[in-house]
Design a protein around this motif. Sequence first.
Motif, PDB file in Angstrom:
ATOM      1  N   ASP A  33      44.428  43.238  29.250  1.00 12.50           N
ATOM      2  CA  ASP A  33      44.157  41.886  28.756  1.00 12.50           C
ATOM      3  C   ASP A  33      42.653  41.648  28.818  1.00 12.50           C
ATOM      4  OD1 ASP A  33      46.853  41.255  28.397  1.00 12.50           O
ATOM      5  OD2 ASP A  33      47.058  40.609  30.485  1.00 12.50           O
ATOM      6  N   GLN A  34      42.165  40.778  27.938  1.00 10.78           N
ATOM      7  CA  GLN A  34      40.741  40.497  27.913  1.00 10.78           C
ATOM      8  C   GLN A  34      40.437  39.283  28.788  1.00 10.78           C
ATOM      9  OE1 GLN A  34      39.079  39.646  24.070  1.00 10.78           O
ATOM     10  NE2 GLN A  34      37.105  40.479  24.662  1.00 10.78           N
ATOM     11  N   ALA A  35      39.492  39.457  29.699  1.00 15.31           N
ATOM     12  CA  ALA A  35      39.031  38.370  30.563  1.00 15.31           C
ATOM     13  C   ALA A  35      37.628  37.978  30.114  1.00 15.31           C
ATOM     14  CB  ALA A  35      39.019  38.807  32.019  1.00 15.31           C
ATOM     15  N   VAL A  36      37.424  36.680  29.864  1.00 15.12           N
ATOM     16  CA  VAL A  36      36.134  36.161  29.417  1.00 15.12           C
ATOM     17  C   VAL A  36      35.462  35.479  30.596  1.00 15.12           C
ATOM     18  CG1 VAL A  36      34.978  34.618  27.797  1.00 15.12           C
ATOM     19  CG2 VAL A  36      37.036  35.821  27.095  1.00 15.12           C
ATOM     20  N   GLY A  41      33.958  29.547  34.556  1.00 13.61           N
ATOM     21  CA  GLY A  41      35.023  30.313  35.180  1.00 13.61           C
ATOM     22  C   GLY A  41      35.363  31.575  34.419  1.00 13.61           C
ATOM     23  N   VAL A  42      36.304  32.293  34.969  1.00 12.14           N
ATOM     24  CA  VAL A  42      36.811  33.504  34.327  1.00 12.14           C
ATOM     25  C   VAL A  42      38.143  33.143  33.693  1.00 12.14           C
ATOM     26  CG1 VAL A  42      37.557  35.871  34.674  1.00 12.14           C
ATOM     27  CG2 VAL A  42      35.662  34.963  36.017  1.00 12.14           C
ATOM     28  N   TYR A  43      38.237  33.337  32.385  1.00  7.67           N
ATOM     29  CA  TYR A  43      39.428  32.980  31.636  1.00  7.67           C
ATOM     30  C   TYR A  43      40.194  34.239  31.262  1.00  7.67           C
ATOM     31  CZ  TYR A  43      37.287  28.408  31.284  1.00  7.67           C
ATOM     32  OH  TYR A  43      36.729  27.196  31.582  1.00  7.67           O
ATOM     33  N   LEU A  44      41.455  34.286  31.629  1.00  2.80           N
ATOM     34  CA  LEU A  44      42.327  35.410  31.311  1.00  2.80           C
ATOM     35  C   LEU A  44      43.401  34.887  30.368  1.00  2.80           C
ATOM     36  CD1 LEU A  44      42.896  38.384  31.963  1.00  2.80           C
ATOM     37  CD2 LEU A  44      44.389  37.600  33.796  1.00  2.80           C
ATOM     38  N   ASN A  45      43.403  35.391  29.142  1.00  2.85           N
ATOM     39  CA  ASN A  45      44.322  34.932  28.088  1.00  2.85           C
ATOM     40  C   ASN A  45      44.232  33.428  27.859  1.00  2.85           C
ATOM     41  OD1 ASN A  45      45.258  37.528  27.685  1.00  2.85           O
ATOM     42  ND2 ASN A  45      46.877  37.292  29.222  1.00  2.85           N
ATOM     43  N   GLY A  46      43.034  32.891  27.895  1.00  2.00           N
ATOM     44  CA  GLY A  46      42.816  31.471  27.643  1.00  2.00           C
ATOM     45  C   GLY A  46      43.068  30.559  28.829  1.00  2.00           C
ATOM     46  N   GLN A  47      43.558  31.085  29.919  1.00  2.00           N
ATOM     47  CA  GLN A  47      43.838  30.282  31.123  1.00  2.00           C
ATOM     48  C   GLN A  47      42.763  30.553  32.167  1.00  2.00           C
ATOM     49  OE1 GLN A  47      46.330  28.070  31.441  1.00  2.00           O
ATOM     50  NE2 GLN A  47      47.043  28.523  29.368  1.00  2.00           N
ATOM     51  N   GLU A 108      39.842  42.148  41.969  1.00  4.23           N
ATOM     52  CA  GLU A 108      40.735  42.370  40.834  1.00  4.23           C
ATOM     53  C   GLU A 108      40.322  43.644  40.103  1.00  4.23           C
ATOM     54  OE1 GLU A 108      40.814  38.898  38.415  1.00  4.23           O
ATOM     55  OE2 GLU A 108      40.937  37.575  40.129  1.00  4.23           O
ATOM     56  N   SER A 109      41.214  44.174  39.336  1.00  4.52           N
ATOM     57  CA  SER A 109      40.902  45.407  38.594  1.00  4.52           C
ATOM     58  C   SER A 109      40.256  45.047  37.255  1.00  4.52           C
ATOM     59  CB  SER A 109      42.164  46.226  38.387  1.00  4.52           C
ATOM     60  OG  SER A 109      43.112  45.462  37.656  1.00  4.52           O
ATOM     61  N   LEU A 110      39.018  44.574  37.313  1.00  2.00           N
ATOM     62  CA  LEU A 110      38.277  44.231  36.110  1.00  2.00           C
ATOM     63  C   LEU A 110      37.410  45.409  35.701  1.00  2.00           C
ATOM     64  CD1 LEU A 110      37.034  40.595  36.822  1.00  2.00           C
ATOM     65  CD2 LEU A 110      38.869  41.295  35.322  1.00  2.00           C
ATOM     66  N   HIS A 111      37.409  45.702  34.420  1.00  2.00           N
ATOM     67  CA  HIS A 111      36.570  46.757  33.873  1.00  2.00           C
ATOM     68  C   HIS A 111      35.669  46.138  32.818  1.00  2.00           C
ATOM     69  CE1 HIS A 111      38.895  49.745  35.986  1.00  2.00           C
ATOM     70  NE2 HIS A 111      40.005  49.182  35.502  1.00  2.00           N
ATOM     71  N   PHE A 112      34.378  46.372  32.955  1.00  3.20           N
ATOM     72  CA  PHE A 112      33.396  45.789  32.048  1.00  3.20           C
ATOM     73  C   PHE A 112      33.615  46.281  30.626  1.00  3.20           C
ATOM     74  CE2 PHE A 112      29.264  45.961  29.936  1.00  3.20           C
ATOM     75  CZ  PHE A 112      28.923  44.625  29.995  1.00  3.20           C
ATOM     76  N   GLN A 113      33.572  45.325  29.673  1.00  7.92           N
ATOM     77  CA  GLN A 113      33.748  45.680  28.272  1.00  7.92           C
ATOM     78  C   GLN A 113      32.440  45.489  27.503  1.00  7.92           C
ATOM     79  OE1 GLN A 113      36.854  43.530  26.341  1.00  7.92           O
ATOM     80  NE2 GLN A 113      36.877  44.860  24.553  1.00  7.92           N
ATOM     81  N   LYS A 114      31.879  44.260  27.480  1.00  8.19           N
ATOM     82  CA  LYS A 114      30.612  44.049  26.797  1.00  8.19           C
ATOM     83  C   LYS A 114      29.930  42.784  27.307  1.00  8.19           C
ATOM     84  CE  LYS A 114      31.818  41.448  22.663  1.00  8.19           C
ATOM     85  NZ  LYS A 114      31.847  41.423  21.223  1.00  8.19           N
ATOM     86  N   VAL A 115      28.641  42.708  27.036  1.00  4.16           N
ATOM     87  CA  VAL A 115      27.806  41.581  27.450  1.00  4.16           C
ATOM     88  C   VAL A 115      27.925  40.477  26.415  1.00  4.16           C
ATOM     89  CG1 VAL A 115      25.417  40.866  27.866  1.00  4.16           C
ATOM     90  CG2 VAL A 115      26.192  43.082  28.648  1.00  4.16           C
ATOM     91  N   GLY A 116      27.991  39.231  26.887  1.00  3.99           N
ATOM     92  CA  GLY A 116      28.008  38.088  25.989  1.00  3.99           C
ATOM     93  C   GLY A 116      26.604  37.585  25.714  1.00  3.99           C
ATOM     94  N   ILE A 117      26.479  36.703  24.754  1.00  6.73           N
ATOM     95  CA  ILE A 117      25.168  36.164  24.374  1.00  6.73           C
ATOM     96  C   ILE A 117      24.591  35.286  25.484  1.00  6.73           C
ATOM     97  CG2 ILE A 117      26.098  34.146  23.165  1.00  6.73           C
ATOM     98  CD1 ILE A 117      23.127  36.168  21.968  1.00  6.73           C
TER      99      ILE A 117
END
Length: 151
Positions: A33-36, A41-47, A108-117
């Motif tokens: 799942d993508q975490a923003v 905060g950190v949003y996981l699936n919009g929550q 948590e098992s977070l894996h970096f995907q990409k940097v935001g603006i």
Amino acid sequence: MLQRVQTVFLLLAAAAMLIACVTPLALFLHNADQAVFEAMGVYLNGQLNDSTWGLFVIGAASSVLALFTVFLYKKRMLQIRFSIFNILLMIGFYLYFGFIVYQLASVESLHFQKVGIGIIMPVIAIILTILAIRRIGADEALVRSLNRLRK
């Protein structure tokens, strides 16, 4: 006030910090799942998964301080001091961001995907604030040289 170049630099720095507060800072993967990661905060699936409101407070305080510094145009040395403090706040933004990412990655098992603006904006704000400090210092030197000639 608005015709001075340092005013434009400080206004752009305030806008950059506001952008950093409202845009994604980084994207992570959490169990496919993508975490923003945003400043609030950190949003996981919009929550909202984890609240990081302190990061938002630091970014908003930096933006407000840059705007406040614009109106101190008659007190140039105080303007320089507030700008230096604002740079320290922006560096604190990065340090707190790194601390939160370190905490979240270990729990948590977070894996970096990409940097935001949003994560690039404080660097731009720091550069703009340094440019403003240089212009404020040049104005102060000019005023002091003119005062010396009057005496």
